[in-house]
Design an enzyme around this catalytic site. Structure first.
Site, PDB file in Angstrom:
ATOM      1  N   GLU A  81       0.817  -1.224   0.000  1.00 47.40           N
ATOM      2  CA  GLU A  81       0.000   0.000   0.000  1.00 47.40           C
ATOM      3  C   GLU A  81       0.847   1.269   0.000  1.00 47.40           C
ATOM      4  O   GLU A  81       0.374   2.354  -0.329  1.00 47.40           O
ATOM      5  CB  GLU A  81      -0.911   0.069   1.238  1.00 47.40           C
ATOM      6  CG  GLU A  81      -1.870  -1.077   1.428  1.00 47.40           C
ATOM      7  CD  GLU A  81      -1.360  -2.092   2.445  1.00 47.40           C
ATOM      8  OE1 GLU A  81      -0.136  -2.375   2.450  1.00 47.40           O
ATOM      9  OE2 GLU A  81      -2.180  -2.609   3.221  1.00 47.40           O
ATOM     10  N   ASP A 133      10.664 -11.315  -4.777  1.00 50.77           N
ATOM     11  CA  ASP A 133      10.399 -12.075  -3.556  1.00 50.77           C
ATOM     12  C   ASP A 133      11.309 -11.576  -2.432  1.00 50.77           C
ATOM     13  O   ASP A 133      12.530 -11.521  -2.606  1.00 50.77           O
ATOM     14  CB  ASP A 133      10.648 -13.560  -3.858  1.00 50.77           C
ATOM     15  CG  ASP A 133      10.529 -14.412  -2.602  1.00 50.77           C
ATOM     16  OD1 ASP A 133       9.751 -14.043  -1.697  1.00 50.77           O
ATOM     17  OD2 ASP A 133      11.225 -15.439  -2.511  1.00 50.77           O
ATOM     18  N   ASP A 154       6.127  -6.435   6.485  1.00 52.13           N
ATOM     19  CA  ASP A 154       4.703  -6.111   6.369  1.00 52.13           C
ATOM     20  C   ASP A 154       4.097  -6.987   5.284  1.00 52.13           C
ATOM     21  O   ASP A 154       3.737  -6.523   4.210  1.00 52.13           O
ATOM     22  CB  ASP A 154       4.597  -4.610   6.001  1.00 52.13           C
ATOM     23  CG  ASP A 154       3.167  -4.129   5.933  1.00 52.13           C
ATOM     24  OD1 ASP A 154       2.265  -4.828   6.411  1.00 52.13           O
ATOM     25  OD2 ASP A 154       2.954  -3.029   5.388  1.00 52.13           O
TER      26      ASP A 154
HETATM   27  N1  SAM Z   1      -1.378  -5.397   6.658  1.00 53.85           N
HETATM   28  C1  SAM Z   1      -1.180  -6.601   6.063  1.00 53.85           C
HETATM   29  C2  SAM Z   1      -1.902  -7.767   6.622  1.00 53.85           C
HETATM   30  O1  SAM Z   1      -3.102  -7.715   6.733  1.00 53.85           O
HETATM   31  O2  SAM Z   1      -1.323  -8.778   6.896  1.00 53.85           O
HETATM   32  C3  SAM Z   1      -0.057  -6.755   5.131  1.00 53.85           C
HETATM   33  C4  SAM Z   1      -0.230  -5.744   4.036  1.00 53.85           C
HETATM   34  S1  SAM Z   1       0.718  -5.668   2.614  1.00 53.85           S
HETATM   35  C5  SAM Z   1      -0.524  -5.298   1.414  1.00 53.85           C
HETATM   36  C6  SAM Z   1       1.169  -7.301   2.218  1.00 53.85           C
HETATM   37  C7  SAM Z   1       2.060  -7.353   0.966  1.00 53.85           C
HETATM   38  O3  SAM Z   1       2.940  -8.475   1.049  1.00 53.85           O
HETATM   39  C8  SAM Z   1       1.335  -7.477  -0.372  1.00 53.85           C
HETATM   40  O4  SAM Z   1       1.511  -6.283  -1.102  1.00 53.85           O
HETATM   41  C9  SAM Z   1       1.990  -8.695  -1.045  1.00 53.85           C
HETATM   42  O5  SAM Z   1       2.164  -8.533  -2.444  1.00 53.85           O
HETATM   43  C10 SAM Z   1       3.308  -8.751  -0.302  1.00 53.85           C
HETATM   44  N2  SAM Z   1       4.006 -10.050  -0.331  1.00 53.85           N
HETATM   45  C11 SAM Z   1       3.498 -11.292  -0.139  1.00 53.85           C
HETATM   46  N3  SAM Z   1       4.449 -12.226  -0.214  1.00 53.85           N
HETATM   47  C12 SAM Z   1       5.620 -11.563  -0.466  1.00 53.85           C
HETATM   48  C13 SAM Z   1       6.972 -11.989  -0.640  1.00 53.85           C
HETATM   49  N4  SAM Z   1       7.305 -13.270  -0.632  1.00 53.85           N
HETATM   50  N5  SAM Z   1       7.915 -11.026  -0.848  1.00 53.85           N
HETATM   51  C14 SAM Z   1       7.575  -9.715  -0.900  1.00 53.85           C
HETATM   52  N6  SAM Z   1       6.305  -9.255  -0.746  1.00 53.85           N
HETATM   53  C15 SAM Z   1       5.343 -10.179  -0.536  1.00 53.85           C
END
Ligand code: SAM
Length: 300
Positions: A81, A133, A154
């Protein structure tokens, strides 16, 4: 409708759908919910809403960065976000922020629909967004000998088949420890100590198996239907050593004042780290940790 636990769901009316997309990694939606306002939903789980995104993002970012005192180089894993980035960029000492998110589509959606979250942070010259990743980025950064003052994690929850399971393991936190060294700090969102007691305890145990100091903390977040938890880790810095007045003094001297914090201050800091007895007791019930060989999942 969001499934919370076995036999437990949360139903919320939506008045508008801004975007829905099945990306290479997850199902992403931006909708207007009647009760929470604009909301980002990934794989059926609310990630943050306009109603209380500031409670989540201020709780995630400020306890570690205020405790560190003068972070210059910060790594964010996930945080699509842009609101975690927004909070990090408040620090006068911060010179460089790397934000690594796996899903370019989430960032595109955020740029298009979630201005209230990022408030232009993606364009700050100190910020660099990397699509990839987080685990791979961390492995490569350790191999390069790169260092960070703080790592802020996050990510989506460690759901079965989700993209983030290997970013909640002991092997992963050992890499984070190499990135931040003796003086650095880390934090991760850690699911809910009420809704998902076992998973929250596992993340705490796993971080405690790597760092000398591991501190659980939590607050109520309506968007997540309950109390939401975070875990802080460090070799030397302990957020429990700060009194309310110390925190307020640091906020005053270390943060840019153009936008006031809405949730975090000295009293809030003390409140965040004071968990009630039922949660403290439940944390003692589980001894497991998550490892690459035997990763633990949040089963909903
Ligand atoms: N506030 C949150 C919750 O409810 O848990 C987390 C919010 S944030 C939007 C989570 C982000 O993690 C997403 O944008 C997703 O694309 C990212 N994400 C998931 N797996 C990931 C990875 N292996 N490496 C980097 N980003 C990742």
């Amino acid at each position: 409708m969001e499934w919370i636990a076995d036999g437990d769901a949360s139903a919320r009316a939506s008045s508008r759908v801004y975007a829905v997309e099945r990306t290479a990694f997850q199902n992403v939606m931006v909708v207007e919910l009647v009760s929470l306002g604009k909301t980002l939903i990934i794989d059926g789980k609310v990630q943050s809403s306009l109603y209380d995104e500031y409670v989540y993002h201020e709780s995630l970012v400020h306890p570690p960065l205020i405790a560190h005192g003068s972070p210059e180089k910060v790594l964010i894993l996930g945080g699509g976000e842009g609101a975690t980035l927004r909070e990090v960029l408040r620090y006068k000492s911060v010179r460089e922020v790397h934000m690594v998110d796996i899903d370019e589509k989430v960032i595109d959606f955020s740029k298009k629909f979630l201005f209230e979250w990022h408030r232009g942070s993606f364009d700050d010259p100190r910020a660099k967004v990397i699509i990839g990743d987080g685990r791979k980025f961390v492995e490569d950064a350790v191999a390069r000998g790169e260092k960070y003052d703080a790592v802020i994690i996050d990510l989506v929850d460690p759901l079965v088949g989700g993209p983030a399971v290997h970013l909640y393991t002991r092997d992963f936190y050992q890499l984070i420890k190499q990135l931040i060294g003796e003086d650095g700090v880390m934090v991760t969102q850690a699911t809910s100590p009420i809704l998902y007691q076992r998973m929250y305890a596992i993340i705490l145990n796993t971080i405690a198996s790597v760092f000398s100091i591991a501190r659980p903390y939590a607050t109520y977040i309506r968007s997540y239907n309950g109390i939401w938890g975070f875990i802080f880790g460090s070799e030397k810095t302990d957020p429990l050593n700060f009194k309310s007045e110390d925190i307020d003094a640091r906020i005053k001297s270390k943060l840019k004042t153009s936008q006031e914090l809405k949730f975090y201050d000295g009293l809030t800091h003390e409140m965040l780290f004071k968990l009630p007895k039922n949660i403290r007791d439940s944390l003692k019930l589980y001894k497991e940790i998550s490892t690459d060989d035997s990763p633990k999942y949040l089963e909903i």
